[in-house]
Design a protein around this motif. Structure first.
Motif, PDB file in Angstrom:
ATOM      1  N   GLY A 138       0.796  -1.221   0.000  1.00 31.74           N
ATOM      2  CA  GLY A 138       0.000   0.000   0.000  1.00 31.74           C
ATOM      3  C   GLY A 138       0.830   1.273   0.000  1.00 31.74           C
ATOM      4  O   GLY A 138       0.281   2.364  -0.098  1.00 31.74           O
ATOM      5  N   ILE A 139       2.158   1.172   0.108  1.00 36.59           N
ATOM      6  CA  ILE A 139       3.051   2.338   0.091  1.00 36.59           C
ATOM      7  C   ILE A 139       3.641   2.448  -1.310  1.00 36.59           C
ATOM      8  O   ILE A 139       4.175   1.478  -1.847  1.00 36.59           O
ATOM      9  N   ASN A 140       3.562   3.630  -1.925  1.00 36.67           N
ATOM     10  CA  ASN A 140       4.062   3.807  -3.283  1.00 36.67           C
ATOM     11  C   ASN A 140       5.577   3.670  -3.340  1.00 36.67           C
ATOM     12  O   ASN A 140       6.304   4.400  -2.674  1.00 36.67           O
ATOM     13  N   ALA A 141       6.028   2.726  -4.169  1.00 39.75           N
ATOM     14  CA  ALA A 141       7.459   2.518  -4.363  1.00 39.75           C
ATOM     15  C   ALA A 141       7.991   3.380  -5.500  1.00 39.75           C
ATOM     16  O   ALA A 141       9.187   3.650  -5.566  1.00 39.75           O
ATOM     17  N   VAL A 142       7.119   3.793  -6.407  1.00 39.74           N
ATOM     18  CA  VAL A 142       7.498   4.713  -7.482  1.00 39.74           C
ATOM     19  C   VAL A 142       6.570   5.911  -7.429  1.00 39.74           C
ATOM     20  O   VAL A 142       5.461   5.828  -6.909  1.00 39.74           O
ATOM     21  N   GLY A 143       7.034   7.030  -7.984  1.00 39.54           N
ATOM     22  CA  GLY A 143       6.265   8.255  -7.869  1.00 39.54           C
ATOM     23  C   GLY A 143       5.167   8.425  -8.888  1.00 39.54           C
ATOM     24  O   GLY A 143       4.164   9.077  -8.635  1.00 39.54           O
ATOM     25  N   SER A 144       5.351   7.832 -10.069  1.00 33.03           N
ATOM     26  CA  SER A 144       4.391   8.048 -11.142  1.00 33.03           C
ATOM     27  C   SER A 144       4.539   6.932 -12.168  1.00 33.03           C
ATOM     28  O   SER A 144       4.660   5.781 -11.801  1.00 33.03           O
ATOM     29  N   ASN A 145       4.577   7.310 -13.441  1.00 31.81           N
ATOM     30  CA  ASN A 145       4.653   6.328 -14.519  1.00 31.81           C
ATOM     31  C   ASN A 145       5.976   5.567 -14.496  1.00 31.81           C
ATOM     32  O   ASN A 145       6.985   6.067 -14.006  1.00 31.81           O
ATOM     33  N   GLN A 161       2.028  -0.950  -5.167  1.00 27.29           N
ATOM     34  CA  GLN A 161       3.320  -0.264  -5.152  1.00 27.29           C
ATOM     35  C   GLN A 161       3.398   0.903  -6.138  1.00 27.29           C
ATOM     36  O   GLN A 161       4.315   1.701  -6.065  1.00 27.29           O
ATOM     37  N   ILE A 162       2.435   0.956  -7.061  1.00 24.17           N
ATOM     38  CA  ILE A 162       2.425   1.978  -8.105  1.00 24.17           C
ATOM     39  C   ILE A 162       1.193   2.858  -7.889  1.00 24.17           C
ATOM     40  O   ILE A 162       0.089   2.354  -7.653  1.00 24.17           O
ATOM     41  N   PRO A 163       1.346   4.197  -7.956  1.00 22.07           N
ATOM     42  CA  PRO A 163       0.203   5.082  -7.703  1.00 22.07           C
ATOM     43  C   PRO A 163      -0.970   4.814  -8.656  1.00 22.07           C
ATOM     44  O   PRO A 163      -0.753   4.466  -9.822  1.00 22.07           O
ATOM     45  N   ASP A 164      -2.166   4.986  -8.152  1.00 17.75           N
ATOM     46  CA  ASP A 164      -3.356   4.891  -9.004  1.00 17.75           C
ATOM     47  C   ASP A 164      -3.225   5.898 -10.133  1.00 17.75           C
ATOM     48  O   ASP A 164      -2.800   7.028  -9.929  1.00 17.75           O
ATOM     49  N   GLY A 165      -3.588   5.502 -11.333  1.00 16.80           N
ATOM     50  CA  GLY A 165      -3.533   6.384 -12.484  1.00 16.80           C
ATOM     51  C   GLY A 165      -2.212   6.373 -13.217  1.00 16.80           C
ATOM     52  O   GLY A 165      -2.119   6.923 -14.315  1.00 16.80           O
TER      53      GLY A 165
END
Length: 168
Positions: A138-145, A161-165
């Motif tokens: 549930g914690i984002n490991a990458v910031g975006s794409n 690990q990857i943000p929604d969207g």
């Protein structure tokens, strides 16, 4: 003032609050069973260059922990994992922050771990090797794409690990 740091033959190094480096290199002296740990007290700013790891057969995991890593002037953060896949993994548990891209090259394993999100806002480029996303579920490991180049691998060892969207 910033400098190039070359870390060899040690199992522990600490960067004080507000530390700056042109580049941070990890070299053959880390080819030991010491499991090197680099601790960042607050924020380590990479002024130019990036993080470079020489990985030799027999090298154990190298861990960067504590604080955060960013770059100056929104420059990309370059992480070179070395040319051999025979060494141990490179584990970054520190958070990566800023309005920056992260570009990964090399053939070794790189893991983004820890319980603090990476909040950098731009794209992750996996140009070689394996990037494993291993933050707390549930914690984002990458910031975006994320862009994965031909021959490179993106693996997830935890959920969400990857943000929604974001696109991969």
């Amino acid at each position: 003032s910033s400098t190039d740091y070359r870390i060899t033959g040690t199992n522990a190094s600490t960067f004080a609050s507000g530390a700056q480096a042109n580049s941070l290199g990890f070299y053959k002296g880390l080819n030991t069973n010491l499991a090197p740990i680099i601790t960042i007290a607050d924020t380590l700013t990479i002024v130019s260059g990036g993080l470079a790891f020489a990985n030799d057969a027999g090298r154990t995991d190298t861990t960067i922990t504590g604080g955060s890593i960013t770059t100056s002037n929104n420059a990309p953060l370059y992480i070179s994992t070395g040319s051999s896949s025979a060494g141990g993994a490179i584990i970054i548990s520190s958070s990566i922050t800023g309005n920056i891209d992260v570009a990964i090259t090399g053939n070794s394993a790189l893991e983004f771990r820890g319980g603090t999100a990476n909040t950098y806002s731009n794209t992750t480029y996996v140009n070689g090797g394996t990037l494993t996303l291993f933050k707390t579920a549930g914690i984002n490991a990458v910031g975006s794409n994320v862009v994965v180049r031909n021959g490179a691998i993106l693996a997830m060892s935890q959920n969400n690990q990857i943000p929604d969207g974001a696109t991969v």
